[in-house]
Motif scaffolding. Sequence first.
Motif, PDB file in Angstrom:
ATOM      1  N   ASP A 334      45.026  43.108  39.722  1.00 32.96           N
ATOM      2  CA  ASP A 334      45.736  43.706  38.587  1.00 32.96           C
ATOM      3  C   ASP A 334      44.945  44.929  38.126  1.00 32.96           C
ATOM      4  N   HIS A 335      45.452  46.109  38.435  1.00 33.02           N
ATOM      5  CA  HIS A 335      44.734  47.334  38.101  1.00 33.02           C
ATOM      6  C   HIS A 335      44.823  47.685  36.623  1.00 33.02           C
ATOM      7  N   ASP A 336      45.606  46.930  35.869  1.00 31.94           N
ATOM      8  CA  ASP A 336      45.621  47.102  34.414  1.00 31.94           C
ATOM      9  C   ASP A 336      44.433  46.403  33.761  1.00 31.94           C
ATOM     10  N   VAL A 337      43.757  45.566  34.548  1.00 31.14           N
ATOM     11  CA  VAL A 337      42.576  44.868  34.036  1.00 31.14           C
ATOM     12  C   VAL A 337      41.352  45.731  34.301  1.00 31.14           C
ATOM     13  N   ASP A 338      40.661  46.094  33.252  1.00 35.56           N
ATOM     14  CA  ASP A 338      39.445  46.897  33.363  1.00 35.56           C
ATOM     15  C   ASP A 338      38.241  45.960  33.386  1.00 35.56           C
ATOM     16  N   VAL A 339      37.528  45.930  34.513  1.00 38.09           N
ATOM     17  CA  VAL A 339      36.387  45.022  34.622  1.00 38.09           C
ATOM     18  C   VAL A 339      35.122  45.619  34.019  1.00 38.09           C
ATOM     19  N   ALA A 340      35.169  46.896  33.627  1.00 36.22           N
ATOM     20  CA  ALA A 340      33.983  47.547  33.050  1.00 36.22           C
ATOM     21  C   ALA A 340      33.534  46.802  31.803  1.00 36.22           C
ATOM     22  N   GLY A 341      32.251  46.457  31.787  1.00 39.86           N
ATOM     23  CA  GLY A 341      31.690  45.778  30.626  1.00 39.86           C
ATOM     24  C   GLY A 341      32.062  44.317  30.507  1.00 39.86           C
ATOM     25  N   LYS A 342      32.730  43.767  31.526  1.00 37.97           N
ATOM     26  CA  LYS A 342      33.180  42.370  31.480  1.00 37.97           C
ATOM     27  C   LYS A 342      32.228  41.469  32.263  1.00 37.97           C
ATOM     28  N   ARG A 343      32.325  40.185  31.958  1.00 36.92           N
ATOM     29  CA  ARG A 343      31.627  39.158  32.732  1.00 36.92           C
ATOM     30  C   ARG A 343      32.601  38.683  33.808  1.00 36.92           C
ATOM     31  N   VAL A 344      32.240  38.955  35.065  1.00 36.62           N
ATOM     32  CA  VAL A 344      33.168  38.723  36.181  1.00 36.62           C
ATOM     33  C   VAL A 344      32.590  37.684  37.130  1.00 36.62           C
ATOM     34  N   ALA A 345      33.449  36.766  37.553  1.00 31.97           N
ATOM     35  CA  ALA A 345      33.079  35.802  38.596  1.00 31.97           C
ATOM     36  C   ALA A 345      33.857  36.125  39.859  1.00 31.97           C
ATOM     37  N   VAL A 346      33.179  36.168  40.984  1.00 28.62           N
ATOM     38  CA  VAL A 346      33.825  36.330  42.286  1.00 28.62           C
ATOM     39  C   VAL A 346      33.592  35.038  43.059  1.00 28.62           C
ATOM     40  N   ILE A 347      34.678  34.367  43.399  1.00 29.86           N
ATOM     41  CA  ILE A 347      34.587  33.103  44.133  1.00 29.86           C
ATOM     42  C   ILE A 347      34.802  33.389  45.605  1.00 29.86           C
ATOM     43  N   GLY A 348      33.765  33.193  46.404  1.00 30.94           N
ATOM     44  CA  GLY A 348      33.845  33.468  47.835  1.00 30.94           C
ATOM     45  C   GLY A 348      32.886  34.557  48.253  1.00 30.94           C
ATOM     46  N   THR A 349      32.470  34.514  49.504  1.00 30.74           N
ATOM     47  CA  THR A 349      31.555  35.532  50.056  1.00 30.74           C
ATOM     48  C   THR A 349      32.022  35.988  51.432  1.00 30.74           C
ATOM     49  N   GLY A 350      33.344  36.025  51.611  1.00 36.02           N
ATOM     50  CA  GLY A 350      33.902  36.504  52.867  1.00 36.02           C
ATOM     51  C   GLY A 350      34.159  37.995  52.825  1.00 36.02           C
ATOM     52  N   ALA A 351      35.105  38.455  53.661  1.00 32.12           N
ATOM     53  CA  ALA A 351      35.325  39.888  53.857  1.00 32.12           C
ATOM     54  C   ALA A 351      35.721  40.617  52.581  1.00 32.12           C
ATOM     55  N   SER A 352      36.637  40.049  51.801  1.00 34.85           N
ATOM     56  CA  SER A 352      37.073  40.758  50.590  1.00 34.85           C
ATOM     57  C   SER A 352      35.980  40.752  49.530  1.00 34.85           C
ATOM     58  N   ALA A 353      35.258  39.643  49.386  1.00 28.83           N
ATOM     59  CA  ALA A 353      34.153  39.595  48.417  1.00 28.83           C
ATOM     60  C   ALA A 353      33.084  40.609  48.784  1.00 28.83           C
TER      61      ALA A 353
END
Length: 673
Positions: A334-353
């Motif tokens: 969702d490009h309307d979501v601005d991750v700047a300054g946010k606490r972000v979790a990424v689940i996974g360590t494959g190609a996209s991560a």
Amino acid sequence: MIRRPTEETRLGMADMGETRSEASDLFDDLYWQAQSQVIVEDDSFLEQIVAGAELPVLLAAIAAALRDTSYLPADLVPPLTPMDTEPVPHGGMTSDQQAKAAALALTGLQRMREARIDSVDMLPDEAVREILRYLSGGRDEWTNMLTHELDIAEHKGGRPAWKFDEIAQGREFLTLIVGAGVSGLAAAYRYAQAGIPFVLIEATKTVGGTWAKNTYPGVRLDTPTFGYSYSFAQRGDWPNQFARGSEILGYLRDVADRAGITDQIEFSTRLVRLRWDEDARLWEATTRDGDGVEKLRRFAAVVSAVGQLDRPNIPEVAGAELYRGVAMHTQEWDHDVDVAGKRVAVIGTGASAYQVVPAIVEEVDALVVFQRSAPWMLPAPNYHHPVTDTFTWLRRKVPHYAQWYRLWVILTGIPGRAHTVTAQENWAGTPLSISPKNQQLRDYLSARVEAQLASRPDLLEHAIPDYPPGAKRMLRDNEVWAAALRSDKTTLVTEAVERFTETGIVDAAGQEHEIDVVVYATGFKPSDYLDEVEVIGRGGREIHEFWAGDARAYNGVTVPGFPNLFLVYGPNVGGVVAGSLHFMLERAVEYSLAAIREVLTRQVAAIDVRPEALDRFVKWVDEGNRKMAWGQPYVRTWYQNMRGRVSQIWPYTNVDYWDITESVVEDDYEFLT
């Protein structure tokens, strides 16, 4: 006979904005560029160019432009040294060979300058064989497959050598093509060339398939750009060595426009149901448009080009409905979501991560990476690099150089890195490696990770995979992943995701992580072919009932009991350490056309593969996969389906696939009248 484009055609095609032309039809390439710029630079400049060129490619291009194969002497044949991690420069030429090749290439460029050579014409068959024999190190068994990729070969192949109206005039034979991604566009292009009437539907609002859906930060190819294009659309002016996702999407849209396909697509139209009408010998297809309106239509044949990496795999986690923050899969960014300054979790360590994490780490306030298993990474220092200035000059000045380079990428990828992931029976190093070469690869890649994380022993203990290299898809390493993990903003969590709360995630160790945005980099459900479509074949049998969780198709294309249904990018055609995916997809399309030609010339209603042919094919493919890292009994990967069988991956070469799809074997099929 040598055919030369007219001057009018050359001038018309000099503008890359042209869509179709006499020349692009002649050479079967939507990006055919008939005229290059004349070489005017001095010898000193040319010496610099030669020093930065891939010498076998340059010699082949010179030989073709000058129509003089003496530029390909036997003592300069590249040995094609197998690549363990990165491509071997100049195909493994010795330093002495390189020096001689460079001197010869310089004389060729000088000669082109003097003669003001600015174009290349169709080559006679013998010249094609000579050049391909040189590039392949004398592997004549590769010649037919490579000719398929060579614009200026008289018998390039790919394009149907027949027309529907010539062999079936007056017959109704409407075909349904499902999907306007990489596979669907290839099908539409070739079916149009054959003159077969078709309807092309696309569930979304645009062309591009996975490349239209995956727009997350950092998205790009993890294979070299020049190996990721159609034989009939050999773009030469790619800006990056590993193309960004937006560049691939732009290419696919441009191909659809140039080929006149875009205006024929029914967008926002989803296939819901297929039912074989035994009496009429037709497929009844139910489609649903964007307003939910369903339409029932009949087709003589169906080509499924819905792809594999399309359905997001989002794990079920307790309490997910409680979470009040933003949660999204990488494919649904969702490009309307601005991750700047946010606490972000990424689940996974494959190609996209691997692509997302370095792309956002500097913007976010905090980044939590949940890792189930560490990835193996192949060195790729040029992963984010543009093409070189030398390559750009060669593309502009040496006719067809970019296309020869594309052929070289495909050629060297025929064996690829398969030798590094082939198992040795009774190898003592299991389960961490599968052969001496695989252990050598493991040691080398481990040392790279150790060097990058030397300052962070807390990360290093979790960064070396506990499975053999090649058992899962290997990523491209230009050291940005390790840098992102070392960032003060990043926390690596190796405990499983236990549950959600309203404000974050609790891991299996009981620690709660406050999170504003959750990114599922958890991949797809690739083995669930046609999972959202009901497909009822002969005798009322549904295809998923037939598969029972183990999707199988003869040559990856046809399924017993489902006449005139052809899968493109079907089971067991994906390559991971060798080969060109585009070649496999195009070849599947061509095989489907060959099957339809049999139907038309025999004046029968349909063709249906015999079960014993499928069983023989699956047995052969399974034998190949069991010899590879990903086929070992202790390995778990998305290459496998719910039955544990490797149903996604092709364990052999592109040449092997060429051979088995060269003709439709009569005994393997039943012809329905």
